[in-house]
Design a protein around this motif. Structure first.
Motif, mmCIF file in Angstrom:
data_model
loop_
_atom_site.group_PDB
_atom_site.id
_atom_site.type_symbol
_atom_site.label_atom_id
_atom_site.label_comp_id
_atom_site.label_asym_id
_atom_site.label_seq_id
_atom_site.Cartn_x
_atom_site.Cartn_y
_atom_site.Cartn_z
ATOM 1 N N SER A 286 0.819 -1.206 0.000
ATOM 2 C CA SER A 286 0.000 0.000 0.000
ATOM 3 C C SER A 286 0.852 1.256 0.000
ATOM 4 C CB SER A 286 -0.943 0.004 1.215
ATOM 5 O OG SER A 286 -1.830 -1.086 1.174
ATOM 6 N N SER A 287 1.873 1.288 0.870
ATOM 7 C CA SER A 287 2.722 2.480 0.932
ATOM 8 C C SER A 287 3.561 2.626 -0.323
ATOM 9 C CB SER A 287 3.627 2.439 2.169
ATOM 10 O OG SER A 287 4.538 1.367 2.093
ATOM 11 N N LEU A 288 3.936 1.512 -0.952
ATOM 12 C CA LEU A 288 4.645 1.566 -2.229
ATOM 13 C C LEU A 288 3.781 2.266 -3.272
ATOM 14 C CD1 LEU A 288 7.108 0.591 -3.962
ATOM 15 C CD2 LEU A 288 5.719 -1.406 -4.542
ATOM 16 N N GLY A 289 2.502 1.875 -3.309
ATOM 17 C CA GLY A 289 1.585 2.502 -4.256
ATOM 18 C C GLY A 289 1.388 3.981 -3.983
ATOM 19 N N ALA B 258 7.754 -1.823 7.467
ATOM 20 C CA ALA B 258 7.239 -2.231 6.160
ATOM 21 C C ALA B 258 6.689 -1.033 5.399
ATOM 22 C CB ALA B 258 6.155 -3.289 6.343
ATOM 23 N N THR B 259 5.995 -0.150 6.116
ATOM 24 C CA THR B 259 5.471 1.061 5.496
ATOM 25 C C THR B 259 6.589 1.949 4.984
ATOM 26 O OG1 THR B 259 3.519 1.008 6.941
ATOM 27 C CG2 THR B 259 4.041 3.107 5.892
ATOM 28 N N GLN C 136 7.661 3.403 1.191
ATOM 29 C CA GLN C 136 7.814 4.832 0.928
ATOM 30 C C GLN C 136 9.167 5.158 0.308
ATOM 31 O OE1 GLN C 136 7.063 6.389 4.842
ATOM 32 N NE2 GLN C 136 4.852 6.479 4.555
ATOM 33 N N VAL C 137 10.184 4.356 0.616
ATOM 34 C CA VAL C 137 11.509 4.567 0.036
ATOM 35 C C VAL C 137 11.529 4.147 -1.428
ATOM 36 C CG1 VAL C 137 13.904 3.780 0.093
ATOM 37 C CG2 VAL C 137 12.749 4.395 2.222
ATOM 38 N N ALA C 138 10.946 2.999 -1.724
ATOM 39 C CA ALA C 138 11.021 2.451 -3.080
ATOM 40 C C ALA C 138 10.038 3.123 -4.045
ATOM 41 C CB ALA C 138 10.749 0.945 -3.033
ATOM 42 N N GLY C 139 8.909 3.596 -3.537
ATOM 43 C CA GLY C 139 7.845 4.095 -4.398
ATOM 44 C C GLY C 139 8.210 5.266 -5.306
ATOM 45 N N GLY D 14 8.004 5.147 -9.317
ATOM 46 C CA GLY D 14 7.053 6.006 -10.013
ATOM 47 C C GLY D 14 7.724 6.930 -11.005
ATOM 48 N N GLY D 15 8.873 7.486 -10.622
ATOM 49 C CA GLY D 15 9.599 8.375 -11.519
ATOM 50 C C GLY D 15 10.087 7.659 -12.767
#
Length: 235
Positions: free
Chosen positions: A21-24, A141-142, A146-149, A153-154
């Motif tokens: 979810s946080s990745l998204g 996990a969150t 947030q680090v990878a997203g 996305g970019g």
């Protein structure tokens, strides 16, 4: 290491949901102001985009909290994730800034519901002596998502267009929904008796220190909201 080997099934599923979810969320967070500008959004509409999401999240957190003690948190986790996933698929189809704001508001309702429900469910399936560890695993996990997203996305936006990352958010949220369907029912019922000591403290909830913290959090989030609204177009 022994603690990590003893991670429960529900905590593992919740952590996977939190990561996906946080990745998204992180995939689209730096891009949504640029997406709004590409749809012709004015600066005021950029502000409304962030504020509408925040207001919807707040309303969902309060509203869901009123009903979770009666109906349980598991269904609200599923409903919140499903709403967020659907809203992001709609965001990918937006043609105007106003439609984008509307769809983003719906996403806020789903995100706020899921946030409260996840923490409540965690408290229902975790032994009190392991609560700090469980919250640490969930938060880690969150943070990983947030680090990878933003990087993911970019890259996708650079290789394709600004709409595709939002489709990805819908897909990752749908995967999180699949995980939520696997969550077991808590051993205890959704409603729990309020201890007498806690009931006695309810009248003293809004103390001077609590009010100061509320205002501090308000100003902190106001500054953060302004930053995430403007930094991507500025860059």
């Amino acid at each position: 290491m022994e603690r990590f080997r003893a991670v429960s099934g529900p905590l593992a599923i919740l952590s996977l949901i939190a990561f996906v979810s946080s990745l998204g969320v992180a995939v689209m967070l730096p891009l949504i102001p640029l997406y709004a500008v590409s749809l012709g959004a004015a600066p005021v509409q950029l502000g409304l985009l962030t504020s509408a999401f925040a207001v919807a999240t707040t309303v969902a957190q309060v509203g869901a909290g009123l009903f979770m003690d009666r109906y349980g948190a598991r269904g609200f986790i599923r409903g919140g994730i499903a709403t967020y996933a659907g809203a992001n698929f709609l965001i990918a189809t937006a043609r105007t800034a106003l439609s984008l704001i509307s769809f983003r508001t719906i996403a806020g309702l789903g995100g706020g519901t899921n946030l409260v429900a996840t923490r409540l469910y965690l408290s229902q399936v975790t032994d009190p002596s392991r609560m700090a560890f469980a919250n640490g695993v969930l938060s880690a996990a969150t943070s990983a998502g947030q680090v990878a997203g933003p990087v993911l996305g970019g890259i996708v936006a650079a290789l394709a267009n600004l709409r595709l990352p939002f489709v990805m958010v819908g897909i990752t949220s749908s995967l999180a929904l699949v995980g939520a369907l696997l969550l077991p029912r808590p051993a205890e019922g959704p409603a729990s008796a309020v201890p007498a000591a806690a009931a006695g403290r309810a009248e003293r909830l809004f103390t001077r220190d609590v009010i100061i913290l509320l205002f501090a959090q308000l100003f902190l989030l106001a500054g953060y909201g302004g930053f995430i609204t403007t930094y991507a177009p500025f860059a």
